[in-house]
Design a protein around this motif. Structure first.
Motif, short mmCIF file in Angstrom:
data_model
loop_
_atom_site.label_atom_id
_atom_site.label_comp_id
_atom_site.label_asym_id
_atom_site.label_seq_id
_atom_site.Cartn_x
_atom_site.Cartn_y
_atom_site.Cartn_z
N GLN A 1 0.84 -1.19 0.00
CA GLN A 1 0.00 0.00 0.00
C GLN A 1 0.88 1.25 0.00
O GLN A 1 1.87 1.30 0.71
N TYR B 1 2.80 -9.26 4.53
CA TYR B 1 1.76 -10.26 4.35
C TYR B 1 0.66 -9.57 3.57
O TYR B 1 0.10 -8.58 4.03
N GLY B 2 0.38 -10.12 2.36
CA GLY B 2 -0.52 -9.39 1.48
C GLY B 2 0.13 -8.07 1.16
O GLY B 2 1.31 -8.00 0.87
N ASN B 3 -0.61 -6.99 1.28
CA ASN B 3 0.00 -5.70 0.99
C ASN B 3 0.29 -4.90 2.26
O ASN B 3 0.25 -3.69 2.28
N ASN B 4 0.55 -5.61 3.32
CA ASN B 4 0.85 -4.96 4.59
C ASN B 4 2.23 -5.36 5.11
O ASN B 4 2.63 -6.52 4.97
N PRO C 1 -0.36 -0.62 9.94
CA PRO C 1 -1.35 -1.12 10.89
C PRO C 1 -1.22 -2.61 11.21
O PRO C 1 -1.74 -3.06 12.21
N SER C 2 -0.53 -3.35 10.33
CA SER C 2 -0.43 -4.79 10.61
C SER C 2 0.91 -5.17 11.22
O SER C 2 1.24 -6.35 11.29
C1 LIG Z 1 -3.74 -5.08 5.49
O1 LIG Z 1 -4.11 -4.29 6.57
C2 LIG Z 1 -5.40 -3.74 6.49
C3 LIG Z 1 -5.58 -2.88 7.66
O2 LIG Z 1 -5.17 -3.52 8.83
C4 LIG Z 1 -6.42 -4.84 6.39
O3 LIG Z 1 -7.71 -4.30 6.30
C5 LIG Z 1 -6.12 -5.73 5.24
O4 LIG Z 1 -7.00 -6.81 5.20
C6 LIG Z 1 -4.71 -6.22 5.30
N1 LIG Z 1 -4.39 -6.96 4.12
C7 LIG Z 1 -4.02 -8.21 4.16
C8 LIG Z 1 -3.75 -8.85 2.82
O5 LIG Z 1 -3.91 -8.82 5.19
#
Ligand SMILES: *[C@@H]1O[C@H](CO)[C@@H](O)[C@H](O)[C@H]1NC(C)=O
Ligand SMILES: *[C@@H]1O[C@H](CO)[C@@H](O)[C@H](O)[C@H]1NC(C)=O
Ligand SMILES: *[C@@H]1O[C@H](CO)[C@@H](O)[C@H](O)[C@H]1NC(C)=O
Ligand SMILES: *[C@@H]1O[C@H](CO)[C@@H](O)[C@H](O)[C@H]1NC(C)=O
Ligand SMILES: *[C@@H]1O[C@H](CO)[C@@H](O)[C@H](O)[C@H]1NC(C)=O
Length: 786
Positions: free
Chosen positions: A28, A71-74, A106-107
């Motif tokens: 992101q 993880y994912g885009n975090n 945030p993650s």
């Molecule tokens: C990334 O973080 C956001 C906000 O915490 C969350 O809504 C989203 O699902 C997360 N993406 C992944 C792929 O975990």
């Protein structure tokens, strides 16, 4: 061909993987911005020099200095480890804006910011990093307290603040992390006591508090079932060994103020690999099981005052590769299992009194003398005088709540000497030199106290040495509120130990200067006088003069018996309910058992205890305990100046054959008061009352009932009353050869008790049938005449 095919598919596979990665890790943009801002806030450290707007953060090759995990885009993990010894960041650095920026990830679960020159104190805003599971900000210049807000980070599993300048006390909220498994605060400036809430961290495995200024007792950590690593090095913890579960793998108590001994349970720490208790003030016997703990490979007990005799054939764990026993007070031979050179083992043992070929060992006498002087607290005479003034003032304004606890009549000391020299020397000769001979014999004999008698179901802790500090804390520096009273043999204080238990502390100011050695045999004897019906000693403490290290004061710590004196339950005022007849019989049986222990539970027995009803204390179960027994202690200091003691001793000495009968007489006096409910204060009162009881014995039941205390007149069986009166008058016979032995007294008391029980049972039945209960078949009273 096959080879080519494999290569092609490998390339294809790599391609697919890398495409997949670059697709799925498109971070992101807000997080990219956050990372770049972090770089700028950290003042562009060299380890981040490659970061720029185009950097694919999630694809960075992990390295020892920078790692980002997505993880994912975090971003879920951020590790930045600057150059070792990085200087403080410049003035415009703000830890507040760093945290604000990190909140934009945030993650983020794992955050490591090490050696980056961070400074300032952690802001409360850290609570917004709600995903955080692991925080490692080691090797920076962070200061201040741990913010309370951190407690809202309930996912935290690790808090590592090592090598910073954090200070203050650990907040109580530290107990509120449900899943915390590592807390490491090494090398900061934390101080104060550890919060008790620490023990609520039930998932903790690692607790590192080394190199701070913590002090006081370690809270009970037995609630932390899986604690594996405890490192308290370089603090001021103590004096008691921490209470721990037995799953520890590494236990480091090095360089603290621990004093009490190592508990024998440590032999049951089956996973323990590393034990370091060096540089403390541990004293007392070294548990030999340490060498053979199943997993141990590192053992360091250097620079303490451990005593004990090692022997060649002791067992030790073959895995031990580091053993440091140096600078203790160990004697004997090095165990063969340690000496064997086959292993790459490091072994230090200098500075003991071992039979070892190398130099560096002291003479045996050094260890012995040092051992005797263990538990050292020092005082200078001036300070003592100040204390005396304080005491004097609290006596003037004072309330003498408590009667003299222990009367030191010292004739036993003479008696034992005298036994040896009965014919050759006049009995009054007592010299310090003579004491050495007698004491070793006494000690030797003291070991004959049977195990059951020693341990019984006493429920009191093992005898130990107390530190002066500990006693000062327990009594609030011997405050007047703790003062209980003063007798000819010193002052009594009430104290509360750090574990909450109450104790009575006798403080003996010594008039003559003696080294500790002089007192040790007595102390050892006292430590063995433990019985359900004796107020038992829990330990002692010596205070020394600085000039010559002679003992200035001796403190004896006794169990605190909470329920007043026997007299207060018999004849003093109307304040409390009086003992029933059965309770009186039970109390007299208790006293008799206590006397029997003093006479026969130890060889040579302790006689002429000058027992008085005010020295019999009642515990919470109304069991009677003798608080004033003839402690063979401090003869020169005290024996001579109290006229009573020395004249009495002489008198007793003449009749040494019937030494036990003095106590029998005293017991008779106590029994008389229990029967009549009248305080007996003078000899003439005693004689008059004794005659009264004798006369009623010769008369009839009605006469006997009317003689005794009102509250028992109608609740005692005729037979038990008669028996008790009989015992009483016999104990009070002038001719001491006719007085019963303590065994006879006990036998007859137990008889009286049975008769009374039977009568009470019978009475409740007969109240229905209204026929008089027939007394049980009575054996004849037993009084053997010697
Ligand atoms: C990334 O973080 C956001 C906000 O915490 C969350 O809504 C989203 O699902 C997360 N993406 C992944 C792929 O975990
Ligand atoms: C902080 O000051 C340094 C010079 O001391 C400067 O290079 C840097 O850009 C400043 N950083 C910020 C965020 O203002
Ligand atoms: C903290 O991070 C540093 C650098 O990565 C590491 O060396 C250290 O072991 C970490 N501390 C703990 C207790 O994990
Ligand atoms: C303690 O921390 C300070 C500051 O980070 C550091 O300079 C020092 O070397 C550390 N000491 C030890 C013994 O680790
Ligand atoms: C304890 O202090 C000593 C001496 O200052 C130091 O060398 C040692 O590294 C410290 N130990 C720890 C665990 O910080």
């Amino acid at each position: 061909m096959a080879k080519g095919f494999i290569r092609q598919s490998l390339i294809l596979l790599l391609l697919v993987v890398s495409i997949h990665c670059s697709i799925s890790v498109k971070l992101q943009s807000s997080q990219v911005e956050a990372l770049l801002r972090v770089q700028s806030i950290l003042n562009f450290p060299s380890v981040l020099s490659s970061w720029n707007k185009k950097t694919k953060f999630c694809n960075l090759e992990p390295s020892s200095s920078v790692t980002i995990v997505c993880y994912g885009n975090n971003v879920t993990q951020l590790h930045i480890c600057g150059d070792k010894g990085a200087p403080k960041l410049p003035h415009n650095f703000s830890i507040g804006s760093l945290v604000e920026t990190l909140v934009k990830l945030p993650s983020l679960k794992v955050l490591t910011l090490v050696s980056l020159g961070l400074w300032g104190s952690l802001p409360g805003k850290i609570e917004q990093m709600s995903s955080l599971e692991m925080l490692n900000v080691s090797s920076n210049f962070l200061s201040g307290n741990i913010p309370e807000e951190i407690s809202s980070l309930t996912n935290l599993q690790g808090i590592v603040l090592d090598d910073n300048a954090f200070n203050g006390e650990i907040p109580d909220i530290i107990g509120s992390f449900p899943v915390l498994n590592a807390l490491s605060l090494r090398n900061n400036s934390f101080d104060g006591l550890l919060p008790k809430s620490l023990s609520k961290l039930s998932g903790l495995r690692v607790l590192t508090l080394a190199n701070n200024q913590f002090s006081g007792e370690v809270p009970d950590l037995r609630g932390i079932k899986n604690l594996e690593d405890l490192d308290l090095e370089n603090n001021s913890f103590g004096p008691n060994f921490p209470q721990l579960e037995n799953k520890l793998v590494s236990l480091i108590l090095r360089n603290n103020k621990f004093r009490s001994g190592i508990p024998a349970e440590i032999g049951s720490y089956y996973q323990l690999k590393k034990l370091d208790v060096s540089l403390n003030k541990f004293m007392g016997p070294l548990p030999m099981s340490l060498l053979s703990i199943p997993s141990i490979n590192y053992l360091n007990i250097a620079k303490n005052k451990f005593t004990g005799t090692l022997s060649k054939n002791m067992a030790c764990n073959v895995a031990l590769n580091f053993v440091d026993l140096s600078s203790n007070l160990l004697t004997g031979d090095l165990p063969d299992c340690l000496v064997s050179k086959s292993k790459n083992r490091i072994l230090h043992y200098e500075g003991n009194c071992l039979n070892a070929p190398d130099d560096g060992q002291h003479q045996y006498s050094y260890c012995r003398n040092e051992a005797l002087a263990a538990g050292i607290a020092t005082s200078i005479k001036k300070r003592d005088q100040k204390r005396k003034a304080i005491l004097a003032s609290c006596i003037v304004g004072g309330v003498l709540v408590f009667a003299v606890l222990i009367v030191m009549v010292f004739w036993l000391f003479r008696r034992v000497n005298a036994r040896k020299k009965l014919d050759a020397q006049p009995p009054r000769v007592i010299s310090e030199k003579a004491s050495t001979g007698y004491t070793s014999k006494l000690l030797c004999d003291a070991r004959y106290i049977s195990q059951t008698m020693k341990l019984g179901a006493l429920g009191i802790p093992a005898y130990r040495t107390f530190s002066l500090e500990e006693l000062e804390i327990a009594t609030n520096k011997f405050a007047s509120a703790a003062f209980m009273g003063e007798g000819s043999k010193g002052q009594m204080y009430r104290g509360q130990l750090s574990d909450g238990s109450l104790v009575a502390i006798r403080c003996l100011k010594l008039k003559e200067n003696h080294p500790t050695e002089y007192f040790m045999p007595h102390i050892e004897l006292i430590s063995k006088l433990r019985h359900r019906h004796l107020v038992s000693a829990l330990g002692h403490c010596f205070e020394y003069y600085l000039e010559d290290s002679s003992v200035s004061r001796l403190f004896l710590v006794f169990e605190y018996v909470p329920n007043g004196t026997l007299r207060s339950w018999i004849s003093a005022g109307r304040a409390r309910r009086k003992l029933t007849w059965s309770q009186r019989i039970a109390a007299s049986i208790g006293i008799a058992k206590g006397i029997e222990f003093l006479h026969t539970g130890i060889t040579p027995g302790i006689f002429s205890n000058n027992l008085r009803i005010t020295d019999i204390l009642m515990d919470q179960n109304l069991a009677a305990k003798i608080s004033s027994y003839n402690l063979p202690l401090l003869t020169e200091n005290m024996g001579m100046d109290t006229n009573g003691a020395s004249t009495r001793s002489k008198e007793v000495y003449k009749r040494i054959k019937h030494e036990d009968k003095m106590d029998i007489y005293d017991f008779g006096v106590i029994l008389l008061e229990m029967l009549l409910g009248i305080q007996i204060k003078t000899r003439s009162e005693l004689n008059a009352l004794r005659h009264q009881v004798q006369a009623s014995l010769a008369a009839d039941e009605a006469a006997r009932r009317s003689t005794v205390a009102e509250e028992i007149q109608n609740t005692c069986s005729a037979e038990s009353l008669k028996t008790m009166m009989e015992i009483c008058t016999r104990c009070l016979l002038k001719d001491l050869t006719l007085r019963p032995t303590i065994e006879d007294v006990l036998w007859n008391l137990q008889f009286a008790s049975q008769v009374q029980d039977a009568w009470q049972g019978g009475e409740s039945r007969s109240s229905r049938s209204s026929s008089p209960a027939s007394p049980p078949q009575l054996p004849k009273l037993r009084f053997t005449v010697h």
